[in-house]
Write an enzyme that holds these catalytic residues in place. Structure first.
Site, PDB file in Angstrom:
ATOM      1  N   ASP A 131     -26.554 -11.833  22.630  1.00  0.00           N
ATOM      2  CA  ASP A 131     -25.889 -10.529  22.623  1.00  0.00           C
ATOM      3  C   ASP A 131     -26.638  -9.362  23.260  1.00  0.00           C
ATOM      4  N   CYS A 189       1.961 -16.768  26.710  1.00  0.00           N
ATOM      5  CA  CYS A 189       1.732 -15.977  25.489  1.00  0.00           C
ATOM      6  C   CYS A 189       1.193 -14.576  25.840  1.00  0.00           C
ATOM      7  N   CYS A 192      -1.757 -11.098  22.012  1.00  0.00           N
ATOM      8  CA  CYS A 192      -2.890 -10.173  21.864  1.00  0.00           C
ATOM      9  C   CYS A 192      -2.612  -8.847  22.560  1.00  0.00           C
ATOM     10  N   CYS A 196      -2.557  -5.324  20.363  1.00  0.00           N
ATOM     11  CA  CYS A 196      -3.737  -4.448  20.420  1.00  0.00           C
ATOM     12  C   CYS A 196      -3.324  -3.001  20.085  1.00  0.00           C
ATOM     13  N   CYS A 243      -6.844  -8.792  18.054  1.00  0.00           N
ATOM     14  CA  CYS A 243      -6.480  -9.677  19.172  1.00  0.00           C
ATOM     15  C   CYS A 243      -6.895 -11.125  18.928  1.00  0.00           C
ATOM     16  N   CYS A 247      -4.007 -14.586  17.700  1.00  0.00           N
ATOM     17  CA  CYS A 247      -4.070 -15.641  18.720  1.00  0.00           C
ATOM     18  C   CYS A 247      -3.723 -17.011  18.108  1.00  0.00           C
TER      19      CYS A 247
HETATM   20  C1  B12 Z   1     -20.272  -4.909  25.786  1.00  0.00           C
HETATM   21  C2  B12 Z   1     -19.691  -5.859  24.763  1.00  0.00           C
HETATM   22  C3  B12 Z   1     -18.598  -5.444  24.016  1.00  0.00           C
HETATM   23  C4  B12 Z   1     -17.858  -4.135  24.307  1.00  0.00           C
HETATM   24  C5  B12 Z   1     -16.969  -4.301  25.575  1.00  0.00           C
HETATM   25  C6  B12 Z   1     -16.065  -5.544  25.515  1.00  0.00           C
HETATM   26  C7  B12 Z   1     -15.841  -6.204  26.873  1.00  0.00           C
HETATM   27  N1  B12 Z   1     -14.629  -6.490  27.170  1.00  0.00           N
HETATM   28  O1  B12 Z   1     -16.754  -6.436  27.618  1.00  0.00           O
HETATM   29  C8  B12 Z   1     -17.077  -3.905  22.973  1.00  0.00           C
HETATM   30  C9  B12 Z   1     -17.907  -3.026  22.050  1.00  0.00           C
HETATM   31  C10 B12 Z   1     -15.696  -3.265  23.121  1.00  0.00           C
HETATM   32  C11 B12 Z   1     -17.033  -5.336  22.422  1.00  0.00           C
HETATM   33  C12 B12 Z   1     -16.084  -5.768  21.517  1.00  0.00           C
HETATM   34  C13 B12 Z   1     -16.054  -7.054  20.993  1.00  0.00           C
HETATM   35  N2  B12 Z   1     -17.006  -8.006  21.140  1.00  0.00           N
HETATM   36 CO1  B12 Z   1     -18.483  -7.871  22.393  1.00  0.00          CO
HETATM   37  N3  B12 Z   1     -19.899  -7.937  23.627  1.00  0.00           N
HETATM   38  C14 B12 Z   1     -20.280  -7.127  24.561  1.00  0.00           C
HETATM   39  C15 B12 Z   1     -21.473  -7.732  25.339  1.00  0.00           C
HETATM   40  C16 B12 Z   1     -22.766  -7.085  24.845  1.00  0.00           C
HETATM   41  C17 B12 Z   1     -21.391  -7.637  26.865  1.00  0.00           C
HETATM   42  C18 B12 Z   1     -20.036  -8.076  27.440  1.00  0.00           C
HETATM   43  C19 B12 Z   1     -19.912  -7.789  28.915  1.00  0.00           C
HETATM   44  O2  B12 Z   1     -20.777  -8.149  29.696  1.00  0.00           O
HETATM   45  N4  B12 Z   1     -18.809  -7.100  29.300  1.00  0.00           N
HETATM   46  C20 B12 Z   1     -18.488  -6.833  30.654  1.00  0.00           C
HETATM   47  C21 B12 Z   1     -17.219  -7.597  30.991  1.00  0.00           C
HETATM   48  C22 B12 Z   1     -16.833  -7.296  32.429  1.00  0.00           C
HETATM   49  O3  B12 Z   1     -17.601  -8.941  30.860  1.00  0.00           O
HETATM   50  P1  B12 Z   1     -16.933 -10.016  29.864  1.00  0.00           P
HETATM   51  O4  B12 Z   1     -15.974  -9.361  28.935  1.00  0.00           O
HETATM   52  O5  B12 Z   1     -18.016 -10.837  29.263  1.00  0.00           O
HETATM   53  O6  B12 Z   1     -16.095 -10.894  30.860  1.00  0.00           O
HETATM   54  C23 B12 Z   1     -16.734 -11.667  31.850  1.00  0.00           C
HETATM   55  C24 B12 Z   1     -16.219 -13.085  31.868  1.00  0.00           C
HETATM   56  O7  B12 Z   1     -15.437 -13.365  30.748  1.00  0.00           O
HETATM   57  C25 B12 Z   1     -15.501 -13.178  33.177  1.00  0.00           C
HETATM   58  N5  B12 Z   1     -14.100 -13.531  33.176  1.00  0.00           N
HETATM   59  C26 B12 Z   1     -13.093 -13.131  32.423  1.00  0.00           C
HETATM   60  N6  B12 Z   1     -11.975 -13.717  32.836  1.00  0.00           N
HETATM   61  C27 B12 Z   1     -12.289 -14.498  33.887  1.00  0.00           C
HETATM   62  C28 B12 Z   1     -11.485 -15.283  34.678  1.00  0.00           C
HETATM   63  C29 B12 Z   1     -12.095 -15.953  35.747  1.00  0.00           C
HETATM   64  C30 B12 Z   1     -11.246 -16.768  36.623  1.00  0.00           C
HETATM   65  C31 B12 Z   1     -13.501 -15.843  35.952  1.00  0.00           C
HETATM   66  C32 B12 Z   1     -14.187 -16.566  37.018  1.00  0.00           C
HETATM   67  C33 B12 Z   1     -14.270 -15.031  35.115  1.00  0.00           C
HETATM   68  C34 B12 Z   1     -13.635 -14.370  34.096  1.00  0.00           C
HETATM   69  O8  B12 Z   1     -15.540 -11.941  33.851  1.00  0.00           O
HETATM   70  C35 B12 Z   1     -16.341 -11.041  33.184  1.00  0.00           C
HETATM   71  C36 B12 Z   1     -17.535 -10.704  34.056  1.00  0.00           C
HETATM   72  O9  B12 Z   1     -18.299 -11.831  34.233  1.00  0.00           O
HETATM   73  C37 B12 Z   1     -21.374  -9.247  24.903  1.00  0.00           C
HETATM   74  C38 B12 Z   1     -22.704 -10.005  24.815  1.00  0.00           C
HETATM   75  C39 B12 Z   1     -23.163 -10.461  26.198  1.00  0.00           C
HETATM   76  N7  B12 Z   1     -24.404 -10.189  26.512  1.00  0.00           N
HETATM   77  O10 B12 Z   1     -22.403 -11.059  26.922  1.00  0.00           O
HETATM   78  C40 B12 Z   1     -20.645  -9.175  23.531  1.00  0.00           C
HETATM   79  C41 B12 Z   1     -19.636 -10.282  23.220  1.00  0.00           C
HETATM   80  C42 B12 Z   1     -18.778 -10.491  24.436  1.00  0.00           C
HETATM   81  N8  B12 Z   1     -18.814  -9.691  22.173  1.00  0.00           N
HETATM   82  C43 B12 Z   1     -18.401 -10.529  21.280  1.00  0.00           C
HETATM   83  C44 B12 Z   1     -17.539 -10.202  20.213  1.00  0.00           C
HETATM   84  C45 B12 Z   1     -17.449 -11.201  19.060  1.00  0.00           C
HETATM   85  C46 B12 Z   1     -16.802  -9.007  20.222  1.00  0.00           C
HETATM   86  C47 B12 Z   1     -15.662  -8.607  19.261  1.00  0.00           C
HETATM   87  C48 B12 Z   1     -14.738  -9.744  18.866  1.00  0.00           C
HETATM   88  C49 B12 Z   1     -16.300  -7.914  18.030  1.00  0.00           C
HETATM   89  C50 B12 Z   1     -15.321  -7.346  17.030  1.00  0.00           C
HETATM   90  N9  B12 Z   1     -14.618  -8.158  16.267  1.00  0.00           N
HETATM   91  O11 B12 Z   1     -15.188  -6.155  16.916  1.00  0.00           O
HETATM   92  C51 B12 Z   1     -14.920  -7.533  20.124  1.00  0.00           C
HETATM   93  C52 B12 Z   1     -13.831  -8.168  21.012  1.00  0.00           C
HETATM   94  C53 B12 Z   1     -13.203  -7.214  21.979  1.00  0.00           C
HETATM   95  C54 B12 Z   1     -12.555  -7.939  23.160  1.00  0.00           C
HETATM   96  N10 B12 Z   1     -11.278  -8.247  23.046  1.00  0.00           N
HETATM   97  O12 B12 Z   1     -13.230  -8.219  24.154  1.00  0.00           O
HETATM   98  C55 B12 Z   1     -18.918 -11.932  21.558  1.00  0.00           C
HETATM   99  C56 B12 Z   1     -17.796 -12.796  22.177  1.00  0.00           C
HETATM  100  C57 B12 Z   1     -17.507 -14.100  21.482  1.00  0.00           C
HETATM  101  C58 B12 Z   1     -16.368 -14.844  22.154  1.00  0.00           C
HETATM  102  N11 B12 Z   1     -15.861 -15.863  21.482  1.00  0.00           N
HETATM  103  O13 B12 Z   1     -15.934 -14.536  23.243  1.00  0.00           O
HETATM  104  C59 B12 Z   1     -20.136 -11.626  22.544  1.00  0.00           C
HETATM  105  C60 B12 Z   1     -20.397 -12.715  23.589  1.00  0.00           C
HETATM  106  C61 B12 Z   1     -21.384 -11.416  21.651  1.00  0.00           C
HETATM  107  C62 B12 Z   1     -21.994 -12.731  21.181  1.00  0.00           C
HETATM  108  N12 B12 Z   1     -23.187 -13.065  21.633  1.00  0.00           N
HETATM  109  O14 B12 Z   1     -21.421 -13.492  20.430  1.00  0.00           O
HETATM  110  N13 B12 Z   1     -18.010  -6.114  22.973  1.00  0.00           N
HETATM  111  S1  SF4 Z   2      -5.760 -14.990  24.076  1.00  0.00           S
HETATM  112 FE1  SF4 Z   2      -4.527 -15.975  22.474  1.00  0.00          FE
HETATM  113  S2  SF4 Z   2      -3.059 -14.351  21.880  1.00  0.00           S
HETATM  114 FE2  SF4 Z   2      -3.921 -13.758  23.850  1.00  0.00          FE
HETATM  115  S3  SF4 Z   2      -2.513 -14.589  25.382  1.00  0.00           S
HETATM  116 FE3  SF4 Z   2      -4.126 -16.132  25.092  1.00  0.00          FE
HETATM  117  S4  SF4 Z   2      -3.277 -17.509  23.551  1.00  0.00           S
HETATM  118 FE4  SF4 Z   2      -2.064 -15.623  23.430  1.00  0.00          FE
HETATM  119  S1  SF4 Z   3     -10.699  -5.813  19.354  1.00  0.00           S
HETATM  120 FE1  SF4 Z   3      -8.954  -6.534  20.547  1.00  0.00          FE
HETATM  121  S2  SF4 Z   3      -7.131  -5.776  19.462  1.00  0.00           S
HETATM  122 FE2  SF4 Z   3      -8.883  -4.633  18.671  1.00  0.00          FE
HETATM  123  S3  SF4 Z   3      -8.876  -2.757  19.922  1.00  0.00           S
HETATM  124 FE3  SF4 Z   3     -10.314  -4.212  20.880  1.00  0.00          FE
HETATM  125  S4  SF4 Z   3      -9.093  -5.289  22.428  1.00  0.00           S
HETATM  126 FE4  SF4 Z   3      -7.654  -4.263  21.012  1.00  0.00          FE
END
Ligand code: B12
Ligand code: SF4
Ligand code: SF4
Length: 310
Positions: A131, A189, A192, A196, A243, A247
């Site tokens: 993380d 689907c 989510c 949200c 979200c 799911c």
């Molecule tokens: C910053 C961060 C947040 C921020 C921003 C969220 C975000 N969307 O990035 C906030 C505070 C909002 C947040 C919230 C949450 N987070 Co957070 N967060 C992080 C953190 C520190 C960095 C994520 C990051 O780099 N974001 C930048 C975006 C651009 O990157 P990304 O979302 O990871 O997506 C990448 C890939 O998925 C990829 N991708 C997506 N789709 C596709 C499709 C294709 C074709 C390809 C090739 C790539 C691709 O592209 C992105 C760039 O590489 C990580 C830990 C880490 N070091 O990774 C935890 C992490 C992502 N979080 C986590 C969790 C659990 C949560 C929450 C569920 C917590 C909660 N219940 O409140 C929520 C979920 C919100 C959501 N729906 O995303 C977990 C995810 C677990 C999982 N099963 O995915 C992580 C990995 C922490 C951990 N070590 O467990 N988080």
């Molecule tokens: S992440 Fe889960 S809730 Fe969201 S579109 Fe995919 S299957 Fe449906």
């Molecule tokens: S955790 Fe998921 S449902 Fe909740 S505000 Fe963030 S993106 Fe929306």
């Protein structure tokens, strides 16, 4: 047996002995497509005030920059889905924060992991992350065949859903990579996106971090939650699970058996009054080992005030 296959077996066995639920391996390489996605996310300001996300771009997308000579990236998933959830009337705490702070729990395990590998293989370069480091953990989890990225941005495993923490180990040991190809099972689907509360989930699997309740309640430091969010928080005091709760793939989630993630009593007992009457001293004692301490006492009070005034 060839050395890289023997070491791969050792990695998988060690993951299971240390209580990780899934372990996948990817070849360490530059994350091209993810780099473009991250760049666009940052350019659009979707990190809000999480300035740390702007730092170390090259480290985030190139494992070689974190571990020179990197050959393999090991991704480990650990389930945090609880046996029981809070009563509907209580201020809501995200499930990941029911028990002890996962950073500390997993960091210890990663340390042990590296030690076991070194005892068997000999010395090598390797670093474990969970993380808090500049590593795209979801991207590596996807690349190592552990699941697909859902429309809600989370890594979803077909057998067990998305209530998992992700940990990453980057090493210069040559290991057998897992099959990368995992189908996307979101299909048509949109549950989510529809559910949200703040419309933070955009098309193309992009989550606008700066609109997410998790961001406002945990990451937004020393600032007020904007008025335009009033009425949208649905009683979330710390984090948000909407979200993931909606799911369909989380129907397959099964409760964890990890003692460290056992819920602390306050989570199931504190109603609005209890949170309101909580003093800073008590907060520090009760939540000293909990992820909730991240938002600090002042953050919890701000969040409480916000959901009460909504
Ligand atoms: C910053 C961060 C947040 C921020 C921003 C969220 C975000 N969307 O990035 C906030 C505070 C909002 C947040 C919230 C949450 N987070 Co957070 N967060 C992080 C953190 C520190 C960095 C994520 C990051 O780099 N974001 C930048 C975006 C651009 O990157 P990304 O979302 O990871 O997506 C990448 C890939 O998925 C990829 N991708 C997506 N789709 C596709 C499709 C294709 C074709 C390809 C090739 C790539 C691709 O592209 C992105 C760039 O590489 C990580 C830990 C880490 N070091 O990774 C935890 C992490 C992502 N979080 C986590 C969790 C659990 C949560 C929450 C569920 C917590 C909660 N219940 O409140 C929520 C979920 C919100 C959501 N729906 O995303 C977990 C995810 C677990 C999982 N099963 O995915 C992580 C990995 C922490 C951990 N070590 O467990 N988080
Ligand atoms: S992440 Fe889960 S809730 Fe969201 S579109 Fe995919 S299957 Fe449906
Ligand atoms: S955790 Fe998921 S449902 Fe909740 S505000 Fe963030 S993106 Fe929306």
């Amino acid at each position: 047996m060839k050395a890289h296959l023997k070491n791969t077996d050792l990695v998988k066995q060690t993951a299971s002995i240390l209580g990780f639920d899934f372990c996948g391996i990817a070849k360490a390489e530059y994350l091209n497509e993810d780099a473009r996605r991250l760049e666009s996310w940052l350019q659009k300001g979707m990190h809000g005030s999480m300035h740390y996300m702007q730092n170390h771009f090259e480290l985030r997308v190139d494992p070689e920059k974190l571990v020179p000579g990197a050959k393999s990236v090991i991704t480990l998933l650990i389930n945090y889905f609880p046996e029981t959830t809070q009563a509907d009337t209580l201020p809501k705490i995200s499930k990941y924060a029911y028990g002890q702070d996962y950073h500390e729990v997993i960091r210890k395990k990663l340390h042990e992991f590296l030690q076991i590998l070194k005892n068997n293989i000999g010395d090598f370069n390797g670093r474990g992350f969970v993380d808090s480091a500049p590593v795209l953990e979801r991207a590596w989890a996807k690349k190592s065949g552990l699941g697909w990225i859902g429309k809600n941005g989370n890594l979803i495993n077909k057998k067990s859903g998305s209530f998992f923490f992700i940990a990453t180990l980057i090493t210069d040991v040559d290991l057998q990579a897992d099959d990368v190809y995992v189908k996307d099972f979101c299909g048509s689907c949109t549950k989510c996106i529809d559910a949200c509360p703040t419309e933070a989930i955009l098309p193309g699997k992009v989550v606008d971090g700066s609109k997410c309740i998790s961001y406002f309640t945990i990451e937004l430091k020393d600032a007020l939650i904007p008025d335009k969010m009033k009425g949208k928080f649905d009683n979330w005091l710390f984090g948000c699970d909407v979200c993931q709760d909606v799911c369909p793939w989380n129907r397959f989630a099964s409760p964890h058996k990890n003692e460290s993630f056992k819920p602390i009593e306050a989570i199931f007992e504190f109603n609005k009054n209890d949170w309101e009457e909580l003093t800073e001293e008590k907060f520090k004692i009760i939540f000293s080992k909990s992820p909730i301490k991240r938002t600090k006492f002042s953050g919890i009070k701000r969040n409480l005030q916000f959901i009460q005034s909504s």
